[in-house]
Design a protein around this motif. Structure first.
Motif, mmCIF file in Angstrom:
data_model
loop_
_atom_site.group_PDB
_atom_site.id
_atom_site.type_symbol
_atom_site.label_atom_id
_atom_site.label_comp_id
_atom_site.label_asym_id
_atom_site.label_seq_id
_atom_site.Cartn_x
_atom_site.Cartn_y
_atom_site.Cartn_z
ATOM 1 N N SER A 195 0.834 -1.209 0.000
ATOM 2 C CA SER A 195 0.000 0.000 0.000
ATOM 3 C C SER A 195 0.864 1.252 0.000
ATOM 4 C CB SER A 195 -0.927 0.001 1.217
ATOM 5 O OG SER A 195 -1.858 -1.049 1.159
ATOM 6 N N LYS A 196 1.957 1.208 0.738
ATOM 7 C CA LYS A 196 2.870 2.350 0.734
ATOM 8 C C LYS A 196 3.501 2.520 -0.643
ATOM 9 C CE LYS A 196 6.355 4.651 3.542
ATOM 10 N NZ LYS A 196 7.139 4.595 4.798
ATOM 11 N N GLY A 197 3.780 1.397 -1.312
ATOM 12 C CA GLY A 197 4.289 1.472 -2.677
ATOM 13 C C GLY A 197 3.292 2.143 -3.605
ATOM 14 N N ILE A 198 2.008 1.833 -3.419
ATOM 15 C CA ILE A 198 0.971 2.493 -4.220
ATOM 16 C C ILE A 198 1.012 3.998 -3.982
ATOM 17 C CG2 ILE A 198 -1.525 2.762 -4.512
ATOM 18 C CD1 ILE A 198 -1.811 -0.225 -3.845
ATOM 19 N N ASP A 199 1.119 4.398 -2.715
ATOM 20 C CA ASP A 199 1.158 5.827 -2.373
ATOM 21 C C ASP A 199 2.339 6.527 -3.045
ATOM 22 O OD1 ASP A 199 -1.059 5.434 -0.801
ATOM 23 O OD2 ASP A 199 0.073 5.259 1.071
ATOM 24 N N LYS A 200 3.467 5.813 -3.167
ATOM 25 C CA LYS A 200 4.667 6.401 -3.746
ATOM 26 C C LYS A 200 4.727 6.248 -5.271
ATOM 27 C CE LYS A 200 7.679 5.756 0.298
ATOM 28 N NZ LYS A 200 8.198 7.122 0.396
ATOM 29 N N GLY A 201 3.766 5.514 -5.832
ATOM 30 C CA GLY A 201 3.780 5.275 -7.273
ATOM 31 C C GLY A 201 4.825 4.275 -7.708
ATOM 32 N N ILE A 202 5.295 3.442 -6.777
ATOM 33 C CA ILE A 202 6.292 2.415 -7.096
ATOM 34 C C ILE A 202 5.603 1.067 -6.978
ATOM 35 C CG2 ILE A 202 8.551 1.441 -6.548
ATOM 36 C CD1 ILE A 202 9.260 4.120 -5.265
ATOM 37 N N VAL A 203 5.101 0.598 -8.104
ATOM 38 C CA VAL A 203 4.290 -0.620 -8.143
ATOM 39 C C VAL A 203 4.758 -1.506 -9.292
ATOM 40 C CG1 VAL A 203 2.247 0.405 -7.082
ATOM 41 C CG2 VAL A 203 2.580 0.583 -9.555
ATOM 42 N N MET A 204 4.270 -2.744 -9.278
ATOM 43 C CA MET A 204 4.633 -3.689 -10.323
ATOM 44 C C MET A 204 3.879 -3.367 -11.610
ATOM 45 S SD MET A 204 6.845 -5.755 -9.005
ATOM 46 C CE MET A 204 6.867 -7.174 -10.112
ATOM 47 N N PRO A 205 4.453 -3.727 -12.778
ATOM 48 C CA PRO A 205 3.686 -3.665 -14.021
ATOM 49 C C PRO A 205 2.477 -4.584 -13.934
ATOM 50 C CG PRO A 205 6.032 -3.937 -14.466
ATOM 51 C CD PRO A 205 5.849 -4.168 -12.998
ATOM 52 N N LYS A 206 1.373 -4.168 -14.523
ATOM 53 C CA LYS A 206 0.125 -4.920 -14.392
ATOM 54 C C LYS A 206 0.260 -6.365 -14.869
ATOM 55 C CE LYS A 206 -3.758 -2.890 -14.941
ATOM 56 N NZ LYS A 206 -4.921 -2.144 -15.498
ATOM 57 N N ASN A 207 0.960 -6.577 -15.972
ATOM 58 C CA ASN A 207 1.029 -7.923 -16.534
ATOM 59 C C ASN A 207 1.738 -8.916 -15.625
ATOM 60 O OD1 ASN A 207 3.569 -6.459 -17.350
ATOM 61 N ND2 ASN A 207 4.065 -8.486 -18.143
ATOM 62 N N THR A 208 2.512 -8.437 -14.653
ATOM 63 C CA THR A 208 3.265 -9.336 -13.778
ATOM 64 C C THR A 208 2.490 -9.753 -12.531
ATOM 65 O OG1 THR A 208 4.302 -7.567 -12.496
ATOM 66 C CG2 THR A 208 5.414 -8.262 -14.521
ATOM 67 N N VAL A 209 1.300 -9.184 -12.323
ATOM 68 C CA VAL A 209 0.517 -9.527 -11.128
ATOM 69 C C VAL A 209 -0.931 -9.899 -11.450
ATOM 70 C CG1 VAL A 209 1.900 -8.232 -9.452
ATOM 71 C CG2 VAL A 209 0.104 -7.062 -10.719
ATOM 72 N N LEU A 210 -1.280 -9.934 -12.713
ATOM 73 C CA LEU A 210 -2.665 -10.230 -13.096
ATOM 74 C C LEU A 210 -3.156 -11.569 -12.552
ATOM 75 C CD1 LEU A 210 -2.902 -9.024 -16.822
ATOM 76 C CD2 LEU A 210 -4.315 -8.246 -14.912
ATOM 77 N N LEU A 211 -2.276 -12.549 -12.472
ATOM 78 C CA LEU A 211 -2.680 -13.894 -12.055
ATOM 79 C C LEU A 211 -2.615 -14.095 -10.544
ATOM 80 C CD1 LEU A 211 -0.932 -16.037 -14.821
ATOM 81 C CD2 LEU A 211 -3.311 -15.284 -14.734
ATOM 82 N N VAL A 212 -2.106 -13.127 -9.806
ATOM 83 C CA VAL A 212 -1.950 -13.305 -8.361
ATOM 84 C C VAL A 212 -3.282 -13.599 -7.668
ATOM 85 C CG1 VAL A 212 -1.297 -12.165 -6.202
ATOM 86 C CG2 VAL A 212 0.221 -12.036 -8.181
ATOM 87 N N PRO A 213 -4.355 -12.869 -7.941
ATOM 88 C CA PRO A 213 -5.630 -13.204 -7.265
ATOM 89 C C PRO A 213 -6.064 -14.650 -7.490
ATOM 90 C CG PRO A 213 -5.791 -11.030 -8.254
ATOM 91 C CD PRO A 213 -4.501 -11.631 -8.743
ATOM 92 N N ASP A 214 -5.955 -15.143 -8.721
ATOM 93 C CA ASP A 214 -6.334 -16.530 -8.988
ATOM 94 C C ASP A 214 -5.421 -17.511 -8.253
ATOM 95 O OD1 ASP A 214 -8.478 -15.877 -10.578
ATOM 96 O OD2 ASP A 214 -7.361 -16.003 -12.458
ATOM 97 N N GLN A 215 -4.136 -17.178 -8.153
ATOM 98 C CA GLN A 215 -3.210 -18.037 -7.412
ATOM 99 C C GLN A 215 -3.606 -18.102 -5.947
ATOM 100 O OE1 GLN A 215 0.493 -16.075 -8.339
ATOM 101 N NE2 GLN A 215 0.869 -17.332 -10.155
ATOM 102 N N LEU A 216 -3.977 -16.962 -5.379
ATOM 103 C CA LEU A 216 -4.401 -16.921 -3.978
ATOM 104 C C LEU A 216 -5.673 -17.745 -3.771
ATOM 105 C CD1 LEU A 216 -3.718 -13.139 -3.352
ATOM 106 C CD2 LEU A 216 -2.610 -15.007 -2.120
#
Length: 620
Positions: A195-216
């Motif tokens: 969340s702090k990364g989101i606040d700072k604008g330092i986040v992962m590229p979308k394509n590298t985390v798209l599958l994370v919810p399904d993995q969880l």
């Protein structure tokens, strides 16, 4: 073998010891107190009789620090005493750890080189390089905001840690249940950092985390006994570790149902509703503040060299051209009617190159490994005692996981190493790649190298726990070239498969630098990969997303391999008939994981020793 998260967790938080420091009249023992207090004691040379004694206490303190700071790493390394804890991923914990790492980085200047033995100097050099690499990267750049991705993010490491823990004693069972109970708090800390990364604008590229919810979602189950976290307990006797009127199975089922599942669902909601909407559309690290400098630091960190992105990019282009010529020779040998692209399409599409079931694929991998095992003594004088096995990549991560990986074991805890093979989408797992892949991930690649390093004797303990990516992955790729000596690649398709894997690592040099420095798009990288490789489109896409998620890590393979090959050629040229391949390999692996320049020094020293022996023999 995957190093991204382990490199990060090695920089996780420091747990404070209990009592305050007191002046210790026995300089050979560390005083009680915090790690900072211990380091302040070591910093004062008046507390010691010699610099060697002081240096050895520094190494002891560092080993203790690594284990205390990263219980997850301790488990992977087979170090007991912390299996009930998780790493501290809170922002406060990260800051504490960085402050300790700063002192360790400064400690390289505390010693008088003239008062150290040659062995001390080597150990100090390796220690300084390891600490310096970590501190230089983590003190300058917010790497902690990159701990989540669909390839091997923190969420997939958690069940991996649970599944490799021992279950052979009541204490081990208690450790497992304690860790299960701690998963909820761990995920909360991870969420706060992201969340702090989101606040700072330092986040992962979308394509590298798209599958994370399904993995969880695949990690939690309505029936606790079907949960991935229940697996270590499935074969335990019902009366194991009875607590009151509850069996261990009831206790674990309760933890999964009331703590782990809700925590996973909360984290899934966070990923879907907060993190994913704030991910970035850009791919390269260059798009982030100070991104080019960050990438250059990653190059130094992963390759242990001072090469620039441009030098690596050009080296990659040269290697791709060289390997392409070798591939075309095999196509001519097979009398194939078509060019390289036609042949690659043939390899991707013809059903003769694929198994029909996961069981057939895994059985074939096991057969390859067991054909290699008896030949190893012809190439190595020293082999590890730890055994290894072949396993299927877990279902929750297989879709986003690369073709295979190695997970280290531990002789101390009785956990074997494992070569994990991906059985997802069998039409992307060709037979012709299997020999090279087995050699790289199992023997004589990662299992041999890592197990030997863990079993090192007469060295400071921290040396058995190091993992310089260029050395580890360079050895894995170099090992693939040993196939003919191991009785592999007799089939020209298998030889082409080995070249495909070497090409794969050469392509990495081009596309990784292209993405992160030279403004390549994701599609640019996929197209370049597809043009020059026979790998399937599924594999290629997963690989490109890996390079986007882990800037610089993929550079280490080819850089390390080329250095080992260079040193072997130097040895063969200098020693001629006296060159012994078994002795050469023992020297390469005999110091554990080390920077490439230290490896070069070791080989040069060995060459000089062999020449001296020859000269003495001639003069007698």
């Amino acid at each position: 073998m995957k190093k991204h998260l382990i490199n990060f967790t090695a920089l996780s938080m420091v747990f404070l010891l209990f009592s305050c420091a007191t002046k210790n009249t026995e300089p050979t023992e560390l005083p009680e107190g915090t790690i900072t207090e211990k380091l302040n004691f070591i910093k004062n040379p008046k507390n010691f009789n010699s610099e060697s004694e002081r240096l050895n206490l520094l190494f002891e303190a560092y080993t203790d620090y690594q284990i205390e700071a990263s219980p997850m790493m301790a488990t992977f390394s087979g170090k007991p005493g912390y299996d009930h804890l998780w790493d501290d991923f809170s922002e406060e914990g990260l800051e504490k750890d960085l402050s300790v790492l700063k002192i360790f980085d400064e400690s390289k200047d505390w010693f008088q080189p003239d008062e150290l033995t040659e062995e001390d100097k080597i150990n100090l050099n390796i220690f300084s390089r390891s600490i310096g690499n970590d501190y230089s990267l983590f003190s300058q750049f917010p790497v902690q905001y990159f701990m989540i991705d669909q390839i091997q993010g923190i969420h997939s490491i958690i069940p991996a840690v649970i599944q490799m823990m021992p279950t052979n004693s009541p204490e081990a069972i208690d450790n497992l249940t304690s860790r299960l109970e701690g998963i909820s708090a761990l995920l909360t800390d991870v969420e706060k950092v992201l969340s702090k990364g989101i606040d700072k604008g330092i986040v992962m590229p979308k394509n590298t985390v798209l599958l994370v919810p399904d993995q969880l979602k695949q990690m939690y189950s309505k029936n606790p006994e079907e949960s991935v976290f229940y697996m270590p307990f499935a074969n335990l006797k019902e009366d194991t570790n009875i607590e009151g009127q509850q069996t261990i199975h009831e206790i674990v089922s309760h933890i999964i149902g009331t703590s782990i599942n809700p925590a996973l669902k909360r984290f899934t909601t966070f990923m879907e509703e907060e993190y994913l909407p704030n991910t970035r559309e850009s791919y390269g690290l260059k798009a982030l503040p100070n991104g080019e400098a960050w990438y250059q630091e990653y190059i130094k960190y992963f390759t242990t060299t001072d090469m620039t992105a441009k030098e690596i990019h050009d080296l990659g282009l040269s290697e791709v051209a060289r390997i392409r010529l070798e591939m075309e020779k095999i196509i001519l040998q097979l009398n194939f009617d078509g060019d390289l692209n036609d042949f690659n399409d043939f390899l991707r599409e013809d059903p003769q190159f694929y198994y029909n079931t996961p069981e057939e694929l895994l059985a074939a991998y096991r057969d390859i490994c067991k054909r290699i095992d008896p030949v190893l003594p012809q190439l190595f004088g020293k082999l590890p005692r730890l055994t290894y096995g072949v396993k299927r990549v877990p279902a929750y991560s297989e879709k986003a996981t690369t073709t295979a990986y190695y997970q280290s074991g531990s002789l101390k805890t009785g956990i074997p190493g494992y070569f994990f093979a991906n059985t997802y989408n069998l039409k992307s797992r060709p037979k012709w790649e299997m020999e090279a892949l087995s050699i790289h991930e199992a023997v004589p690649g990662h299992h041999l190298q890592i197990a030997i390093a863990q079993e090192l004797e007469n060295v400071p303990e921290f040396r058995t726990m190091l993992s310089f990516t260029a050395f580890v992955e360079g050895w894995g790729l170099y090992s693939e070239s040993l196939g003919p000596a191991l009785g592999m690649y007799k089939d020209p398709y298998a030889k082409y498969g080995q070249l495909t894997y070497e090409m794969w690592r050469a392509i990495r040099l081009v596309v990784d630098t292209g993405i992160h420095v030279f403004d390549w798009s994701r599609q640019d990288a996929i197209d370049y990969f597809k043009t020059n490789s026979g790998k399937s489109e599924n594999d290629i896409t997963v690989e490109i997303d890996r390079y986007i998620a882990w800037p610089g890590q993929a550079l280490a393979y080819k850089i390390g391999e080329l250095k080992i090959k260079e040193l072997r050629k130097r040895s063969e040229t200098t020693l001629k008939d006296r060159f012994d391949i078994r002795a050469f390999h023992d020297v390469v692996l005999g110091s554990g994981s080390i920077p490439l320049d230290v490896l070069e020094d070791n080989i040069d020293h060995w060459i000089n020793e062999q020449m001296a022996i020859e000269n003495n023999t001639v003069n007698k």
